[in-house]
Scaffold this motif. Structure first.
Motif, PDB file in Angstrom:
ATOM      1  N   CYS A 208      13.296   8.281  15.049  1.00 44.18           N
ATOM      2  CA  CYS A 208      13.414   7.916  13.640  1.00 44.18           C
ATOM      3  C   CYS A 208      12.063   8.153  12.971  1.00 44.18           C
ATOM      4  CB  CYS A 208      13.873   6.475  13.448  1.00 44.18           C
ATOM      5  SG  CYS A 208      12.610   5.219  13.751  1.00 44.18           S
ATOM      6  N   THR A 209      12.073   8.409  11.687  1.00 44.18           N
ATOM      7  CA  THR A 209      10.840   8.608  10.924  1.00 44.18           C
ATOM      8  C   THR A 209      10.822   7.642   9.752  1.00 44.18           C
ATOM      9  OG1 THR A 209      11.870  10.374   9.605  1.00 44.18           O
ATOM     10  CG2 THR A 209      10.606  11.034  11.559  1.00 44.18           C
ATOM     11  N   MET A 210       9.623   7.152   9.446  1.00 43.58           N
ATOM     12  CA  MET A 210       9.432   6.187   8.371  1.00 43.58           C
ATOM     13  C   MET A 210       8.197   6.551   7.557  1.00 43.58           C
ATOM     14  SD  MET A 210      10.193   2.708  10.627  1.00 43.58           S
ATOM     15  CE  MET A 210       9.184   3.231  12.021  1.00 43.58           C
ATOM     16  N   GLU A 211       8.200   6.214   6.287  1.00 43.75           N
ATOM     17  CA  GLU A 211       7.052   6.441   5.412  1.00 43.75           C
ATOM     18  C   GLU A 211       6.624   5.126   4.782  1.00 43.75           C
ATOM     19  OE1 GLU A 211       7.993   9.412   2.546  1.00 43.75           O
ATOM     20  OE2 GLU A 211       8.164  11.027   4.039  1.00 43.75           O
ATOM     21  N   ARG A 212       5.314   4.988   4.550  1.00 43.32           N
ATOM     22  CA  ARG A 212       4.782   3.747   3.985  1.00 43.32           C
ATOM     23  C   ARG A 212       5.401   3.452   2.633  1.00 43.32           C
ATOM     24  NH1 ARG A 212       0.284   2.577   0.913  1.00 43.32           N
ATOM     25  NH2 ARG A 212      -0.470   4.710   1.099  1.00 43.32           N
ATOM     26  N   ASN A 213       5.741   2.200   2.424  1.00 44.09           N
ATOM     27  CA  ASN A 213       6.326   1.736   1.175  1.00 44.09           C
ATOM     28  C   ASN A 213       5.207   1.520   0.161  1.00 44.09           C
ATOM     29  OD1 ASN A 213       7.672   0.459  -0.896  1.00 44.09           O
ATOM     30  ND2 ASN A 213       8.182  -1.389   0.271  1.00 44.09           N
ATOM     31  N   PRO A 214       5.096   2.369  -0.870  1.00 44.04           N
ATOM     32  CA  PRO A 214       3.987   2.229  -1.827  1.00 44.04           C
ATOM     33  C   PRO A 214       4.120   1.020  -2.741  1.00 44.04           C
ATOM     34  CG  PRO A 214       5.515   3.926  -2.558  1.00 44.04           C
ATOM     35  CD  PRO A 214       5.991   3.491  -1.208  1.00 44.04           C
ATOM     36  N   ASN A 215       5.301   0.405  -2.746  1.00 44.93           N
ATOM     37  CA  ASN A 215       5.552  -0.727  -3.646  1.00 44.93           C
ATOM     38  C   ASN A 215       5.712  -2.041  -2.891  1.00 44.93           C
ATOM     39  OD1 ASN A 215       5.681   0.997  -5.990  1.00 44.93           O
ATOM     40  ND2 ASN A 215       7.715   1.642  -5.278  1.00 44.93           N
ATOM     41  N   HIS A 216       5.201  -2.076  -1.653  1.00 41.29           N
ATOM     42  CA  HIS A 216       5.352  -3.303  -0.877  1.00 41.29           C
ATOM     43  C   HIS A 216       4.528  -4.431  -1.501  1.00 41.29           C
ATOM     44  CE1 HIS A 216       5.115  -5.760   2.992  1.00 41.29           C
ATOM     45  NE2 HIS A 216       6.401  -5.607   2.759  1.00 41.29           N
ATOM     46  N   TRP A 217       5.053  -5.652  -1.384  1.00 33.35           N
ATOM     47  CA  TRP A 217       4.411  -6.791  -2.044  1.00 33.35           C
ATOM     48  C   TRP A 217       3.114  -7.223  -1.373  1.00 33.35           C
ATOM     49  CZ3 TRP A 217       4.029 -11.404   0.742  1.00 33.35           C
ATOM     50  CH2 TRP A 217       4.800 -11.490   1.902  1.00 33.35           C
ATOM     51  N   ARG A 218       2.879  -6.783  -0.120  1.00 26.68           N
ATOM     52  CA  ARG A 218       1.644  -7.150   0.582  1.00 26.68           C
ATOM     53  C   ARG A 218       0.710  -5.950   0.651  1.00 26.68           C
ATOM     54  NH1 ARG A 218       3.150 -10.098   6.195  1.00 26.68           N
ATOM     55  NH2 ARG A 218       0.868 -10.295   6.233  1.00 26.68           N
ATOM     56  N   ASP A 219      -0.591  -6.228   0.553  1.00 31.75           N
ATOM     57  CA  ASP A 219      -1.567  -5.144   0.691  1.00 31.75           C
ATOM     58  C   ASP A 219      -2.352  -5.249   1.993  1.00 31.75           C
ATOM     59  OD1 ASP A 219      -3.199  -7.312   0.246  1.00 31.75           O
ATOM     60  OD2 ASP A 219      -4.040  -6.577  -1.649  1.00 31.75           O
ATOM     61  N   ASP A 220      -1.962  -6.215   2.863  1.00 27.89           N
ATOM     62  CA  ASP A 220      -2.680  -6.398   4.124  1.00 27.89           C
ATOM     63  C   ASP A 220      -1.876  -5.909   5.322  1.00 27.89           C
ATOM     64  OD1 ASP A 220      -0.751  -8.382   3.921  1.00 27.89           O
ATOM     65  OD2 ASP A 220      -1.969  -9.920   4.893  1.00 27.89           O
ATOM     66  N   VAL A 221      -0.827  -5.139   5.071  1.00 25.87           N
ATOM     67  CA  VAL A 221      -0.020  -4.557   6.146  1.00 25.87           C
ATOM     68  C   VAL A 221       0.372  -3.142   5.763  1.00 25.87           C
ATOM     69  CG1 VAL A 221       0.943  -6.765   6.942  1.00 25.87           C
ATOM     70  CG2 VAL A 221       2.137  -5.461   5.166  1.00 25.87           C
ATOM     71  N   GLY A 222       0.773  -2.349   6.760  1.00 23.04           N
ATOM     72  CA  GLY A 222       1.290  -1.007   6.492  1.00 23.04           C
ATOM     73  C   GLY A 222       0.194  -0.018   6.152  1.00 23.04           C
TER      74      GLY A 222
END
Length: 517
Positions: A208-222
């Motif tokens: 499986c492939t995944m891309e970073r969520n640019p709109n995630h509510w946390r900035d200390d993960v991903g």
């Protein structure tokens, strides 16, 4: 209303973490840890994954689906690396003094990958998905005590059939992911989550492939731009991929070759002691395993120390037929440790009216690395007890759908659970979807309900100690060893400063917590 937590439930640390080698991260001269940097494409080789996997959260049961779930979805609560509990999609929670009614305030400003706002209705529908008499979800026993759910503004209210001091921990379970509500249920098929990564492609049993969520509510993960996760169940293929640089991370190392890998300056070995345990599950609903004397005979016919030495190569410890780790709260320190005793095994066979016993054990590396070899060692030790144990090597692909809980005696791995009630409810409660020994015990069931609701820790301890005694000496699962989580990373990968021990690979939060050095 009694506030139990508004920033995280801090309990006694119930998991002990040890590292056999130094972490990849090091302290700079100033003493503060360098902030992780963003960017790069991470390639992970997982010793899990089969073609029968699905996106249904109630079916997730291996490291491939769990790793994917933690990356793309969110839960109400999160077990942190130090074993404490923190809010995730719940901003806070509170309970009545009897711990029967719980109120979870849903975090505002969270969006699913589709752009939809997270709502209390999504939370309620996601938990309800695992409930009901017709539920086949592995999380069914965990949410069964919920009698009623309702919404009060931005808060979801859970009314339980009895008090449960561990309820916030229960909601961190990887099955209990939050999905968009849809048509009186949830949309689980699309993979639309609110986690730090967006699922782009999946081919179960392959990758499986995944891309970073640019709109995630946390900035200390991903921190990775993208991730590719490969199902590399074959041990040699997985190890070769790491050595050749085709992947950056692999789990479940071949412990026989760890010493060789350590010599490679481009590879970092990590060993973490936790709740992972390897088992042999017996179907107590059919002969001969319906006789506890037979079960006890098999438990005394296995050489636990030999398995730890020859299968785990010291990366673990002897088990005592209970799924509770020595570092966990309420671990029974006075339970007599079973040791290899063929004479005692023969005595139990005689009690069952038998002079000898012939059984078949199913195993595959999909169960755990070295499972077939462990079966062969078990076969040799059991012979002196008058037990003819034949080992069948099963195919890796489809092992969890075609062998586990289908064949009467099989090898299994469990990652354990953060709290005892969660482990017992998932795998030892009568009728639970993952009760792989099909075991039922009236006294155990009663104690489980009582302990769950008991807020006096001394009384709770007594109940859990008795439950462990019952499981060890009357249960249908042989638990000969607890295994460290042993995984390897390229030195290009910066792992967490302290690795979690509640699941493999940093609590399976590697996608969120790690970065490139």
């Amino acid at each position: 209303m009694t506030i139990l937590s508004n920033s995280g439930l801090n309990r006694r640390r119930f998991l002990q973490t040890t590292a056999a080698t130094a972490m990849a991260a090091t302290l700079p001269l100033g003493g503060a840890m360098a902030a992780p940097k963003r960017g790069g494409h991470l390639r992970v080789g997982k010793a899990h994954g089969q073609t029968t996997d699905t996106m249904n959260p109630g079916t997730w049961e291996n490291g491939f689906t769990i790793g994917m779930a933690f990356a793309i979805h969110g839960r109400l609560t999160e077990v942190k690396a130090d074993g404490s509990l923190a809010p995730e999609l719940a901003e806070s929670w509170e309970a009545t003094p009897d711990a029967k009614t719980w109120r979870f305030k849903v975090r505002q400003g969270v969006k699913f990958h589709s752009g939809k706002d997270l709502t209390p209705e999504d939370v309620m529908a996601s938990i309800a998905f695992h409930r009901g008499e017709d539920s086949t979800s592995a999380a069914g026993p965990l949410v069964a005590p919920i009698e009623n759910m309702s919404i009060d503004g931005d808060t979801v209210v859970f009314e339980l059939s009895g008090g449960n001091a561990d309820f916030p921990f229960i909601l961190s379970d990887y099955h209990l992911t939050i999905h968009p509500a849809k048509d009186d249920t949830i949309d689980w098929e699309s993979g639309d989550g609110c986690g730090s990564y967006i699922l782009k492609n999946k081919n179960f049993g392959v990758s499986c492939t995944m891309e970073r969520n640019p709109n995630h509510w946390r900035d200390d993960v991903g921190f990775f731009d993208s991730i590719e996760m490969l199902a590399l169940v074959d041990q040699n293929a997985r190890t070769t991929a790491l050595v050749s640089g085709d992947v950056d991370v692999i789990d479940r190392l071949d412990l026989k070759t760890v010493g060789l890998l350590e010599r490679n300056q481009n590879i970092q070995i990590n060993s973490v002691a936790g709740t992972q345990h390897f088992t042999f599950a017996m179907s107590t609903n059919q002969a001969p395993f319906d006789d506890n004397n037979v079960r006890q005979a098999l438990k005394y016919a296995i050489n636990r120390e030999e398995l730890v030495e020859k299968i785990l190569f010291g990366y673990g410890s002897v088990g005592n037929d209970i799924p509770i780790g020595q570092g966990q709260q309420f671990y029974n320190t006075e339970l007599e440790q079973k040791t290899y005793d063929p004479d005692k095994a023969k005595w139990y066979l005689n009690e069952a009216g038998m002079d000898s016993l012939s059984v078949n054990l199913s195993a595959a590396d999909a169960a755990f690395a070295g499972a077939v070899d462990a079966g062969v060692l078990f076969q040799a030790s059991a012979k002196d007890a008058g037990i003819d144990l034949q080992v069948t090597r099963e195919p890796n692909d489809g092992y969890w759908s075609d062998v586990w809980m289908q064949k009467p005696f099989s090898a299994v791995y469990w990652s354990g659970r953060p709290v005892q009630d969660q482990m017992f409810a998932t795998a030892y409660s009568c009728g639970a979807a993952w009760n792989d020994s099909f075991w039922c015990h009236e006294k155990f069931e009663a104690l489980m309900v009582e302990a769950r609701a008991e807020l006096d820790e001394a009384k709770r301890k007594d109940m859990y100690w008795e439950m462990q005694d019952i499981v060890s000496n009357q249960g249908g699962v042989i638990i000969p060893m607890f295994a460290n989580y042993v995984f390897a990373t390229s030195t290009k990968v910066k792992t967490s400063d302290g690795l979690a021990s509640n699941w493999d690979m940093d609590g399976e939060r590697w996608a969120e917590r790690w970065s490139f050095a």
